[in-house]
Design a protein around this motif. Sequence first.
Motif, short mmCIF file in Angstrom:
data_model
loop_
_atom_site.label_atom_id
_atom_site.label_comp_id
_atom_site.label_asym_id
_atom_site.label_seq_id
_atom_site.Cartn_x
_atom_site.Cartn_y
_atom_site.Cartn_z
N ASP A 1 0.82 -1.22 0.00
CA ASP A 1 0.00 0.00 0.00
C ASP A 1 0.85 1.26 0.00
OD1 ASP A 1 -2.22 -1.64 0.06
OD2 ASP A 1 -2.50 -1.47 2.24
N LEU A 2 2.07 1.17 0.56
CA LEU A 2 2.96 2.32 0.64
C LEU A 2 4.04 2.32 -0.45
CD1 LEU A 2 3.45 2.39 4.53
CD2 LEU A 2 2.14 4.02 3.16
N VAL B 1 11.50 5.60 5.71
CA VAL B 1 10.10 5.80 6.07
C VAL B 1 10.06 6.46 7.44
CG1 VAL B 1 7.86 4.71 6.41
CG2 VAL B 1 9.46 3.77 4.73
N PRO C 1 4.51 8.86 5.66
CA PRO C 1 3.14 8.35 5.61
C PRO C 1 2.22 8.93 6.69
CG PRO C 1 4.53 6.74 6.70
CD PRO C 1 5.43 7.88 6.27
N THR D 1 -0.15 -2.59 10.49
CA THR D 1 0.72 -1.82 9.61
C THR D 1 2.04 -1.49 10.28
OG1 THR D 1 -1.21 -0.83 8.52
CG2 THR D 1 0.89 0.31 8.26
#
Length: 400
Positions: free
Chosen positions: A201-202, A239, A265, A273
């Motif tokens: 998803d990222l 991240v 994010p 997650t």
Amino acid sequence: MNAPTALAPAHCPAVAILGTRGIPAAHGGFETLAERLALHLASRGWRVTVYCQREVDRVAPRFETRMWRGIECIHVAVAQKGAAATLAFDAHCTRHAARHWAVCLVLGYNGAVFLPFLRLRGRKVLTNMDGIEWRRPKWSRAVRGFFWLSEWIAAWTSNRLIADHPAIADHLATRRPRGAIAMIPYGGDPVEAASTGPLDDLGLKPDGYLVSIARIEPDNNVLSIVRAFSRRRRGLRLVVVGRLDADNRYHRAVRGAASDEVLFPGAIYDRTTVQALRFHARAYLHGHTVGGTNPSLVESLWAGNAVIAHANVYNAWTAGPAQFAFHDEDGLEAAIALTLGKPDQLAPARRAARLHAARRFEWQDVLACYEAELLALAGLPATPVPTAKHGRAASSEPVP
């Protein structure tokens, strides 16, 4: 002495947990501790009450009680916002808890100004003193003064103090005798596998990124982490998990320092997650300089992360000697380059992370030590707890 009320039947021990936003946990380490401890105690016959904050536009009614997995959750409505809401919440919780016969476990000392009221009403108080909040550079002088005074009030008002790190125990020993202090860290759960769906998803790939999970604040060195990583092309991502506010000068600096290989994010509270981001990372970056045993660092060790941590007494004890440390931005870049250029260095650090976590940060041992402290304050016989060989209940364990 007040007679037991409906909140605490005479035939079972009772505890009220104050100081967190409530359960189920959705915000941070204290909420996770409150949830795990509440479930543990309820399973062992305790009457458990947890106060939960509910921000509303209009208060009607102030208190609502709901049962969750055998735990009495008292939702306290407050109409204020921000810090004012927290203080109002603490005040109402204290007033309510003072009317019921239960040992009070207070997580943090932000609302310490209200603790004398609990003692005046005959309540026994066990307080987890968290980190040394007044040392954080983000606060104004007035706020630091408030936290400094609150620390002293909590230290002398509480019957017993909990330090989550040996260095915090050393600090608290300048306020109270060591005999009043128990050293109990946070716990964690082993993460042996994690879905790659959250990575998809990222736009991430396993082992294709470094991760930082922290409040984006100066004392967590997030700007240094972003700058060190962004000095050159890395061929993988960084991240940075945490809330960014466009009106915050430090947050703008963090964004401005980032290369196009840095991903923001935002704040992520979904456990699946967060676990996936830790488990599949090349390494975990931890820049915290203030505080005790950091829950996020503990969880990264349980996920088998190689850790690159700021070199200070808090991180050294928590992460253990087999991880990577940095003192400044140049040292951080060197550690990043090492983890990226020599992947064979990571396997020993990952194995050591799990072993170290199992030795010091098992939930079962942590919760048993909390229960022993609560039983002692309730005047009840103690059940067997782990010995101090792992450093959990030893208030005098030296700091390396």
